[in-house]
Design a protein around this motif. Structure first.
Motif, PDB file in Angstrom:
ATOM      1  N   HIS A  85      -4.018  -0.206   4.332  1.00 55.41           N
ATOM      2  CA  HIS A  85      -5.310   0.247   3.807  1.00 55.41           C
ATOM      3  C   HIS A  85      -6.349  -0.005   4.902  1.00 55.41           C
ATOM      4  CE1 HIS A  85      -8.609   0.210   0.641  1.00 55.41           C
ATOM      5  NE2 HIS A  85      -9.156  -0.558   1.564  1.00 55.41           N
ATOM      6  N   GLU A  92     -12.100  -3.420  -1.864  1.00 58.87           N
ATOM      7  CA  GLU A  92     -11.605  -2.274  -1.111  1.00 58.87           C
ATOM      8  C   GLU A  92     -12.199  -2.147   0.294  1.00 58.87           C
ATOM      9  OE1 GLU A  92      -9.110  -0.127  -2.132  1.00 58.87           O
ATOM     10  OE2 GLU A  92      -8.919  -1.703  -3.596  1.00 58.87           O
ATOM     11  N   GLU A 125       0.859  -1.191   0.000  1.00 59.63           N
ATOM     12  CA  GLU A 125       0.000   0.000   0.000  1.00 59.63           C
ATOM     13  C   GLU A 125       0.890   1.235   0.000  1.00 59.63           C
ATOM     14  OE1 GLU A 125      -3.240  -0.434  -0.145  1.00 59.63           O
ATOM     15  OE2 GLU A 125      -3.318  -2.572   0.336  1.00 59.63           O
ATOM     16  N   HIS A 137     -11.856   6.454   1.076  1.00 60.20           N
ATOM     17  CA  HIS A 137     -10.731   5.528   0.912  1.00 60.20           C
ATOM     18  C   HIS A 137      -9.601   6.076   1.781  1.00 60.20           C
ATOM     19  CE1 HIS A 137      -7.803   3.493  -2.210  1.00 60.20           C
ATOM     20  NE2 HIS A 137      -7.676   2.989  -1.007  1.00 60.20           N
TER      21      HIS A 137
HETATM   22 ZN    ZN Z   1      -6.311   1.463  -0.447  1.00 58.00          ZN
END
Ligand code: ZN
Length: 256
Positions: free
Chosen positions: A200, A246, A60, A187
Motif C-alpha cells: 500500500h 490509510e 495487501e 488510494h
Molecule cells: Zn491500501
C-alpha cells in the motif's frame, strides 16, 4: 429487432466495462470487520484490476491484468489461491479512457496532475500508473489480532522503503461523498514489474510515468452477510481514523 438487441447488449457491456465492484465498506473496515466476505474468484468475475486486503487484514491485495497478488511484511509478494477470502476490495474492468504522460517527481505532483485530468469531482476513476520509481514508501498490513479495529491493526503494520523499482501503481480516486463507503481521495497499491514486491503506497518519488484513467459510471457494493458485518455499529463518522490508517499521517497522528 436484432439492432435493438445489439444495442442493449452493447449498453450492458459498456456498463460492465465502467462499473466499480466493491466488497464491504470502508466504515466496516475501520470498525474492525476483517472477516473475508467474498473470495478472490468472486473478485475476478467482477474485474481484472483492483486493490483490497485479505481475511483478518493479512496483507495487501493487488489485482493487475486479471492476476491477484498478496503483499505481506516487507513487501514480499505471494499469489493467493482463488479461494482466499477478502473482507474489503474494489475492482473494475480496466480500459483507460484517458492517457497522460507525466514527470511528477513526488506523489503530491502526481495527484495534482491527476486532479487536473479527472473529468469531475463526483466520478470514481480507476488509475493505472506505469514507470520507474526512484523511491517508494509502502506498508503491508499484518494479520490483525482478534478485536482490533483498523487503527490498532495498522499500528503494527510492516513499513518499508524500496528504491529504483520498475512497476505499476493500481489505484482509485473516490469522491468525498462516498466517504462512508470507500476511501475518499486517492488510494494506490504498488506491484513491481517482476511481481515480487508490493504494498500500500504511503509516498513516492518517480521519474516519467505513463498514466491511464478509467472513468466509472456505476458503483456496485456487495454487502457482506458475515455475522461480524451484520452486527457491527457502522453509524459513526470514521473519517479521521480512516485517514490516519490509510496515509503516512498515522506516524504523527494523536495517540500514535
Ligand atoms: Zn491500501
Amino acid at each position: 429487432m436484432s439492432t435493438v438487441v445489439d444495442r442493449a447488449l452493447a449498453t450492458a457491456f459498456d456498463l460492465e466495462r465502467h462499473s466499480l465492484f466493491q466488497v464491504s465498506t470502508s466504515s466496516a473496515l475501520v470498525q474492525g470487520v476483517f472477516s473475508g466476505a467474498v473470495t478472490v474468484r468472486d473478485l475476478k468475475r467482477n474485474g481484472d484490476f483492483g486493490l483490497g486486503t485479505f481475511d483478518e487484514l493479512d496483507g495487501e491485495l493487488i489485482m493487475l491484468e486479471a492476476v491477484c497478488y498478496r503483499a505481506t511484511g516487507g513487501g514480499a509478494v505471494t499469489s493467493p489461491g482463488d479461494d482466499a477470502r477478502v473482507p474489503f476490495a474494489v475492482v473494475t474492468h480496466f480500459h483507460p479512457d484517458l492517457r497522460l504522460a507525466t514527470d511528477p517527481g513526488s506523489l503530491v505532483d502526481l495527484t495534482t496532475s491527476l486532479d487536473a485530468s479527472r473529468p469531475s469531482e463526483n466520478q470514481f476513476v480507476g488509475i493505472r500508473v506505469d514507470g520507474r520509481f526512484e523511491r517508494l514508501s509502502m506498508r503491508a498490513a499484518c494479520a490483525a489480532e482478534s478485536g482490533e479495529n483498523l487503527l490498532e491493526a495498522t499500528a503494527h503494520q510492516s513499513e518499508f522503503t524500496v528504491v529504483q523499482e520498475e512497476g505499476t501503481l493500481v489505484g482509485f480516486w473516490a469522491p468525498l461523498y462516498a466517504r462512508s463507503v470507500n476511501v475518499p481521495g486517492y488510494h494506490f497499491h504498488f506491484i513491481s514489474e517482476d511481481r515480487r514486491l508490493g504494498g500500500h503506497l504511503l509516498n513516492m518519488e518517480a521519474g516519467p510515468l505513463e498514466v491511464g484513467i478509467h472513468v466509472e459510471s456505476e458503483l456496485h457494493v456487495a454487502i457482506p452477510e458475515t455475522e461480524e458485518f451484520l452486527t457491527a455499529d457502522l453509524s459513526g463518522d470514521h473519517q479521521e481514523a480512516l485517514h490516519q490508517a490509510e496515509t503516512a499521517d498515522h506516524r504523527t497522528g494523536a495517540g500514535y
